[in-house]
Design a protein around this motif. Structure first.
Motif, short mmCIF file in Angstrom:
data_model
loop_
_atom_site.label_atom_id
_atom_site.label_comp_id
_atom_site.label_asym_id
_atom_site.label_seq_id
_atom_site.Cartn_x
_atom_site.Cartn_y
_atom_site.Cartn_z
N ASP A 1 0.83 7.82 9.88
CA ASP A 1 1.68 8.77 9.00
C ASP A 1 2.85 8.37 8.84
N GLU A 2 3.62 7.52 9.92
CA GLU A 2 4.79 7.25 9.79
C GLU A 2 4.84 5.85 9.24
N PHE A 3 3.98 5.13 9.10
CA PHE A 3 4.18 3.70 8.55
C PHE A 3 3.09 3.47 7.75
N PRO A 4 3.28 4.04 6.31
CA PRO A 4 2.24 3.34 5.43
C PRO A 4 2.67 2.15 4.93
N ALA A 5 1.71 1.36 4.38
CA ALA A 5 1.64 0.01 3.99
C ALA A 5 2.90 -0.39 3.00
N CYS A 6 4.05 0.10 3.12
CA CYS A 6 4.97 -0.03 1.97
C CYS A 6 6.59 -0.54 2.68
N LEU A 7 6.91 -1.50 2.63
CA LEU A 7 8.23 -2.22 3.07
C LEU A 7 9.35 -1.12 2.53
N LYS A 8 9.37 -0.84 1.34
CA LYS A 8 10.45 -0.03 0.60
C LYS A 8 10.58 1.18 1.62
N THR A 9 9.62 1.78 1.85
CA THR A 9 9.72 3.03 2.66
C THR A 9 10.39 2.70 4.05
N SER B 1 -3.55 -7.07 4.31
CA SER B 1 -4.88 -6.28 4.15
C SER B 1 -6.14 -6.75 5.10
N VAL B 2 -6.61 -5.71 5.40
CA VAL B 2 -8.03 -6.26 6.39
C VAL B 2 -9.27 -5.33 5.66
N GLN B 3 -10.21 -5.99 5.30
CA GLN B 3 -11.32 -5.24 4.48
C GLN B 3 -10.97 -4.18 3.78
N SER B 4 -9.81 -4.48 2.75
CA SER B 4 -9.33 -3.59 1.70
C SER B 4 -8.35 -2.33 1.96
N ASP B 5 -7.96 -2.52 3.30
CA ASP B 5 -7.09 -1.58 3.79
C ASP B 5 -5.78 -2.30 4.00
N SER B 6 -4.74 -1.56 3.35
CA SER B 6 -3.20 -2.31 3.37
C SER B 6 -2.68 -1.95 4.85
N HIS B 7 -1.84 -2.60 5.36
CA HIS B 7 -1.27 -2.36 6.50
C HIS B 7 0.32 -2.77 6.61
#
Length: 287
Positions: free
Chosen positions: A31-39, A7-13
């Motif tokens: 759009d392709e890469f939400p901050a979710c490793l399961k995805t 996270s950077v300034q409350s935004d997750s990556h």
């Protein structure tokens, strides 16, 4: 590929770690890469190719961060299962006074226990004997049911580090291990997941744990009693393993319980767990 959630300034990556920096795939293509490793795991072949092409291009400077500038989060916040293997190094069996098992000894942790790199481990108010355990952890990449040892590697996405924190007094008071193993903050893992192609042999990795700068555990995953394929096959005979499930493979000797005098974690302690090719997981203790 070394993948981390941060996270950077409350935004997750979600990003790729390279040396002392991390490239945000989320910043490059949200759009392709939400901050979710399961995805990412679910669409692994497609998204890995997409990620590699993005990184090969001239990377936008706004997508590159120094590791020191970001907060590393647990790679998977809510895995369906956190499965642990006990007594899986011969010398650890000896130091606990237990016989080596004939088959893997299995217990579980729950999501409440998850914390990440540099997060605090909290000593429960009802325990005075909290211990540490450096462990290699498997991240499952495909649904696995009735898998043979020969095909088990096909179901591995990658590897990470876990510190199997354990309240020994609660563990042995109960006669089974759940309460002593899955208190809040007792499953620190990360900081990243390294894809299996980056790990030539999971059974030839140096593994160690330092407590306040002193080496407490130092071994090699070649000393595992039950191998990664054996563990996956064994589990899959009775339960369906799902993408993102974590399997901690057991700890080598040197834990606090096995020392004379015994060493229990206390407020202010700092731990570094290192596994070759994967990295270092650091946590401190409060309470």
């Amino acid at each position: 590929m070394k993948i981390a959630i941060f996270s950077v300034q409350s935004d997750s990556h979600i990003g790729i770690v390279q040396d002392e920096q991390i490239i945000s795939l989320t910043a490059l293509d949200p759009d392709e890469f939400p901050a979710c490793l399961k995805t990412f795991i679910d669409r692994s072949s497609e998204l890995r190719t997409r990620a590699e092409k993005l990184i090969e291009k001239r990377v936008n400077d706004d997508a590159i961060f120094k590791l020191s500038e970001v907060k590393i989060l647990p790679p998977i916040a809510q895995p369906e299962k956190i499965i642990c293997v006990g007594l899986n190094y011969m010398d650890h069996c000896k130091e606990t006074g237990m016989e080596p098992p004939d088959s893997p000894v299995i217990f579980s942790k729950y999501a409440n226990a998850i914390v990440g790199h540099n997060d605090a481990i909290e000593i429960p108010i009802n325990s005075t004997e909290v211990d540490f355990e450096a462990e290699l952890a498997i991240v499952i990449g495909r649904e696995a049911k009735h898998v043979s040892e020969e095909e088990a590697n096909d179901y591995v996405f990658g590897y990470t580090i876990m510190n199997d924190i354990s309240a020994r007094d609660l563990q042995f008071q109960d006669g089974q291990w759940s309460r002593g193993k899955t208190a809040d903050t007792f499953a620190p893992f990360g900081p990243a997941v390294v894809t299996k192609d980056e790990v030539d042999d999971p059974h030839n990795l140096a593994i160690s744990l330092e407590l306040n700068g002193e080496m407490m555990q130092e071994s090699n995953t070649g000393n595992l009693i039950f191998t990664v394929p054996k563990i996956i096959s064994f589990l899959s005979q009775s339960m369906t393993l799902k993408p993102g499930d974590l399997i901690a493979t057991g700890t080598p000797p040197g834990v606090g319980m096995g020392r004379n005098p015994k060493v229990w974690l206390k407020n202010g302690d700092k731990m570094n767990v290192r596994i070759e090719r994967i990295g270092m997981l650091s946590n401190h203790v409060i309470g």
